[in-house]
Design a protein around this motif. Sequence first.
Motif, PDB file in Angstrom:
ATOM      1  N   THR A 193       4.182  -9.012 -28.609  1.00  0.00           N
ATOM      2  CA  THR A 193       3.211  -8.487 -27.648  1.00  0.00           C
ATOM      3  C   THR A 193       3.465  -6.997 -27.431  1.00  0.00           C
ATOM      4  O   THR A 193       4.565  -6.502 -27.685  1.00  0.00           O
ATOM      5  N   CYS A 234       1.223 -11.227 -16.797  1.00  0.00           N
ATOM      6  CA  CYS A 234       0.567 -11.975 -17.867  1.00  0.00           C
ATOM      7  C   CYS A 234       0.620 -13.468 -17.578  1.00  0.00           C
ATOM      8  O   CYS A 234       1.687 -14.005 -17.248  1.00  0.00           O
ATOM      9  N   LEU A 278      -2.989 -15.533 -22.067  1.00  0.00           N
ATOM     10  CA  LEU A 278      -2.447 -15.355 -23.414  1.00  0.00           C
ATOM     11  C   LEU A 278      -1.889 -16.694 -23.889  1.00  0.00           C
ATOM     12  O   LEU A 278      -0.971 -17.244 -23.282  1.00  0.00           O
ATOM     13  N   CYS A 335      -0.267  -2.275 -32.492  1.00  0.00           N
ATOM     14  CA  CYS A 335      -1.244  -3.169 -31.867  1.00  0.00           C
ATOM     15  C   CYS A 335      -2.665  -2.670 -32.188  1.00  0.00           C
ATOM     16  O   CYS A 335      -2.972  -1.493 -32.033  1.00  0.00           O
ATOM     17  N   LEU A 360       5.433  -9.276 -18.849  1.00  0.00           N
ATOM     18  CA  LEU A 360       5.180 -10.666 -19.224  1.00  0.00           C
ATOM     19  C   LEU A 360       5.490 -11.606 -18.054  1.00  0.00           C
ATOM     20  O   LEU A 360       4.789 -12.596 -17.843  1.00  0.00           O
ATOM     21  N   GLN A 408      -2.705 -16.252 -29.921  1.00  0.00           N
ATOM     22  CA  GLN A 408      -1.873 -15.743 -31.012  1.00  0.00           C
ATOM     23  C   GLN A 408      -1.209 -16.933 -31.701  1.00  0.00           C
ATOM     24  O   GLN A 408      -0.564 -17.757 -31.050  1.00  0.00           O
ATOM     25  N   MET A 435      -1.702  -8.402 -32.458  1.00  0.00           N
ATOM     26  CA  MET A 435      -1.090  -8.107 -31.168  1.00  0.00           C
ATOM     27  C   MET A 435       0.418  -8.014 -31.388  1.00  0.00           C
ATOM     28  O   MET A 435       1.058  -8.956 -31.854  1.00  0.00           O
ATOM     29  N   SER A 436       0.980  -6.849 -31.070  1.00  0.00           N
ATOM     30  CA  SER A 436       2.392  -6.645 -31.358  1.00  0.00           C
ATOM     31  C   SER A 436       2.910  -5.449 -30.582  1.00  0.00           C
ATOM     32  O   SER A 436       2.138  -4.681 -29.997  1.00  0.00           O
ATOM     33  N   SER A 495       0.151 -11.682 -35.630  1.00  0.00           N
ATOM     34  CA  SER A 495       1.306 -10.932 -35.146  1.00  0.00           C
ATOM     35  C   SER A 495       1.956 -10.178 -36.288  1.00  0.00           C
ATOM     36  O   SER A 495       1.686 -10.435 -37.468  1.00  0.00           O
TER      37      SER A 495
END
Length: 802
Positions: free
Chosen positions: A509, A520, A497, A475, A516, A421, A470-471, A447
Amino acid sequence: MPKDLFVAIVSTSPSFHAIAAAALGQLAAGNRWFAGALDKDVFPTAWPPPAQTLTERANAYLDDVLPEARVELVEVARLGLVEERLRQVLPAPATGPAEGARPWTAAPTVLLLIDATTAVTGSDVGARLDTVVETLAKLRQHLGIGVSPYSVVVYDELDEDQVYSRTVCTSRRLPDDDWVLAAEVLTAFTDLVQARHANARALLPDTEPTGTLALALTSFLTEQAGSRWALHFFTGTLPAKLIQDATTIARQAGNPVLRGPNEHSLACGALARWQLDQAPFLLVATAGMVDELKGTLANLRDSQARGFIVFGETAPGGWQPFQGTVHDDEDARAVFAARGLPCFYLTEPERLAEDLAAAFRAYHRRGGPVVLLVAPSILRLTGPLDVQKVTVAAGHPQAGDDAVDAVARILNEEPGPVVWQCGNLTEEERERVYDLAHRTGAALVDSLGRPGTVARYHRGREVEEFLGTMSIYGCSPPVWSLLHPDGRRLGHGDHALFFLKSRITDLATPFPEKVLYQDCRIVQVTDTPAHVAPFTDLPVIEELSSFLRRLAPRVAPGEWVVQARRDAIARARRATGDPLAAVPSVPMSHEHFFTALDGVLRGLITGHDYEYTGFYDVGRGGISAIRNLARTGPGFSGWYGRALMGDALQAIPAVALTRPGNVLGFIGDGAARLVPSSLPSLAQQLRYEQGRVDGNVSIFFLLNGGFSIIRSNRELQHAATADAQMSLLTPVEPPWRETWAGTTVTHERLVTVDPDRLAERLLAPSAINLFSVYLAHDNEGDDIMPTSRKSWRLRVTRPDGS
């Protein structure tokens, strides 16, 4: 010694000449006399009390300030003959530049009374006024006379379609009654004497010295950015001269000069131009307006935008000064300190060079714009200033080789999906990102706050690695599918990521912070240590361009690794969308409208080399546009930073007037209602200030009569029904069409989408299209809320019926 003044009466009407001359004849007395055909007795019995009172008071005033004068009447039939006739009576204009400022009376003073209905050619009021303005410019240049609204009165019909104050003349409707015209003429003459002869401060504009602050700031910005920096201004009593000087300097150098409907709009435009073109700015506003930039001030800081925001400020030490913001009861400097912005209060002329040097150093530190609160004593200073040349060592942090090697190992050896991203990329960085993504099979996403930094199309070619946005809201289905194969989220070791030039806000994200941290694996590349997120596994503290150059030679993934990633991307891109997109309901669903528009855009991109800059306001419509439309490059999103509704709409004119190419705007009715219309100021710049729109600007106002995201939150999260706070009454104008100085401006209503007609409108050159699009509210579509991902409309029935 008697003063020489001139009155030029321009008309083919004998009556106009006679009435104007007779009115001036009422002012002849003693040693103040008029050379020309005067008949003081034109109004022996028809001189009503208001005119008589004006005459008495004008004569009493003129006896005091202009007891001796020779006023020559020059009578001309047509405007085109004025210059030749004035040459016969005026003294020869001065040759060469004058030393220092000259008073108004240093040049011949001419009162021009123009009957445009008979003496000027043109099909309408506007065309005739334009002709007058062009003629006045020649008179000022060729004859050296002063021109102002005090010295030029243009009589014509009343233009009821618009009201605009010309800077070189006063417009009046030709009166029906003779005595009204006479009263206006004698008033115009006396006003001119008071404003330009009795007023010792009246200077010829072209000889007034340039302000010190304007010279210093514009010189610095030109040294830093050449013709890229722009002046953004909103008028005010205190900074008026600064604005005038900076405008003159900027226009002579070819820098943009931009206005807006309010101070907030100036900040929006400055932010958009910085994000899109790295263009610095000088933004000038008046006293008391420190709060008018709203949260966009914080967004400018977060973007590390470079520029100066100048506020006129009252003199220090006053008791409750009008509009002052630095005094015993408040201190605006605390506002800027709270925002984390450098601020300087300029009050002492003897310290100005030192203070500006400090401000210039702050400009280089990437802390956002530098705020200058400027006292009148500083604004009054004229002439150049010797400001010490500032040098600021540029910080270029470099990550260790172990960090670069660790990134290379992920790309070279691990076959799991890799998602990149990207934040605000330079052109060099963008090219390197596309190249490395292609070589490694990395998926590219943008984003909600930075749409288009990587895009579906690049230089006319479809980017196979681009998956979407990606949000947290909206998304893209392929992005979600890549990270959730078979409906389950990938584990920590199964993917990576990458966030390049991103602070990883929670908007960036679809995952909550707990995920996260735990599930992730995150690689973050930033040159600002304070921007490293606490859940980042592998931080790389380095400028992205430098990092990519060091990374590129270390990237050599096995073919099977790249193929595994490409296969995952291919599967993700097959993710099915909402079948409602194919249902042509009225009002249209967001899915239907944006699917149809996306088809139009893809056809234009592949068939006409179409490229555009997108503007996406805060709301359901902006999310749907970002999620569903193919992009060709970076756009501007109101979702950036504070997510301020209306910012994207306010930013469009600044970019449309300074950037070639096409602009598409997507504005919800809620955002549009929160801010003033930019159309009047845009029309002013196009019609009267040499503004140009070379490409096509198409703004889609997305109307569903409410605040959709708030409503969806209530209806989905709390099982509540909509109430009045989420509803919005939006009147819709009927279709119209106008032309503003070569730019065609239209408004249309879109109930359905006609692809051919829409493509034609988007390709029209020098055009501004305003579309009111009728849409229906929908909670489930476009992944607007997290629960939308479980919508029954997205459930795929397998061949076995499961």
